[in-house]
Design an enzyme around this catalytic site. Sequence first.
Site: not given
Ligand code: EPZ
Length: 426
Positions: A20-21, A90, A114, A119-123, A306, A328, A398
């Site tokens: 999926k991811n 997202r 969620c 789930r911020p997107v600042d990075l 996950d 995480v 989902r």
């Molecule tokens: C991906 O989410 C996956 N989703 C998630 O799977 C998975 O749990 C996660 O990676 C970690 O492996 C998809 O690929 C669609 P992250 P993502 O950015 O990219 C923080 C599932 O169950 N962060 O690695 O959103 C964030 O808050 C889903 O299939 C920032 O602070 O994960 C979190 O604490 C759930 N700023 C940590 O990083 C940012 O700009 C990890 O998030 C981005 C993230």
Amino acid sequence: MLEIWGRQALKGEVRISGAKNSALAIMAGALLCPEDCRLRNLPSLADITRMGEILTALGVKIVRQGDILEIDGREIKRAQAPYEIVSQLRASFFVIGPLLARLGVAEVPLPGGCAIGARPVDLHVRGLQAMGAEVTIKHGMVEARVRGSRGRLKGTKVYLDYPSVGATETIMMAATLAQGETKIENAAQEPEVEDLANFCRQMGAKIEGAGTNTINIGGVERLHSVDYEIIPDRIEAGTFLVAGAITQSELSLWPVIPEHLAPAIAKLEEIGCKIVAEGPNRLRIIPNALKATDIETLPYPGFPTDMQAQFMALLAISEGNSVITETVFENRLRHFAELNRMGANIRVKGNNAIVEGVSILSGAPVMATDLRASCALVLAGLAAEGKTIVQGLHHLDRGYENLDGKLRQLGAKIQRLDNSYQLSRN
Ligand code: EPZ
């Protein structure tokens, strides 16, 4: 909702669907290609359907035939992703990088939080800004535009404060068409990042180092058509390994990529199970008495967040005390309360769950809170005495293609009680 009668041994083999991811990121990545792309081994999931709706909303033509998706990104008519879909998925935020790279402009709603966290997107945003995008966030909308010449992003060096999967993917996709070299340091190493990179390389992108913590991308003028097969879903595979362990059943799974499952296999072996290879892409689990162990979720190659909920269900009936630390996401231990309603003995302190193994769980009506939690409740229901009713299937649908059907085919006593949200293979 799902009705499960527990303590039924499973047997046989189960086919693992596409990841999926990986599929979600690669569907966004197809926007980089001004020709048609074919994706294979796509799972039939609500999230995948929604990502398809995002692409359609951008004016891209897509045709789904079973597990094949044809995407014609020749012309992207709009640079705005619709709020009503982004708010439900997202991952649709991933289109921002490709839109900026192709059009020099993008308007994508800020994805909300969620159940598992803010789930911020600042990075993501900081990476795009470093590449020359002007980004303003107002009224819940992220508006990005490339300053200067011909609206083209510029290669640069980006250091990620956290190895975010999404941010790594956003920056990597945007960099494929930027002017010059981009280096991402402290990049995410997840297999899905590597799969996306391989997809882009087959379109002609210059990417080195995907799957390690440093990725180098050399910008090119244009990408071309590709016919690409998505990797198998390591989280679904890990889930079925836990299904075997929690019901004390031997099961075979294929296709899998064993090294993607290394953390889950290591923990299952610590708990007492044996995992044997039955071929290059086929595994078999041989369970034994379950013993407690500790788990800490970390970015890949650490133990995947996950898989945390699924292992909490397993450790709930493993002998001894286990400590699960979720590092995480800030709110991803909520399933402990529903497991306790099934007789588990779990206490949560901050981001630690202390699990005291019990000899048996008892079936109960339970409510899923997020995708992987719903799966943990199904697994617990398979092991519990009596009947379990799992509500909140929209979470399950989902992320898992026909989970109840696959479990039933392995001999589980599980059925859907109403025509709740279920995808039919179109
Ligand atoms: C991906 O989410 C996956 N989703 C998630 O799977 C998975 O749990 C996660 O990676 C970690 O492996 C998809 O690929 C669609 P992250 P993502 O950015 O990219 C923080 C599932 O169950 N962060 O690695 O959103 C964030 O808050 C889903 O299939 C920032 O602070 O994960 C979190 O604490 C759930 N700023 C940590 O990083 C940012 O700009 C990890 O998030 C981005 C993230």
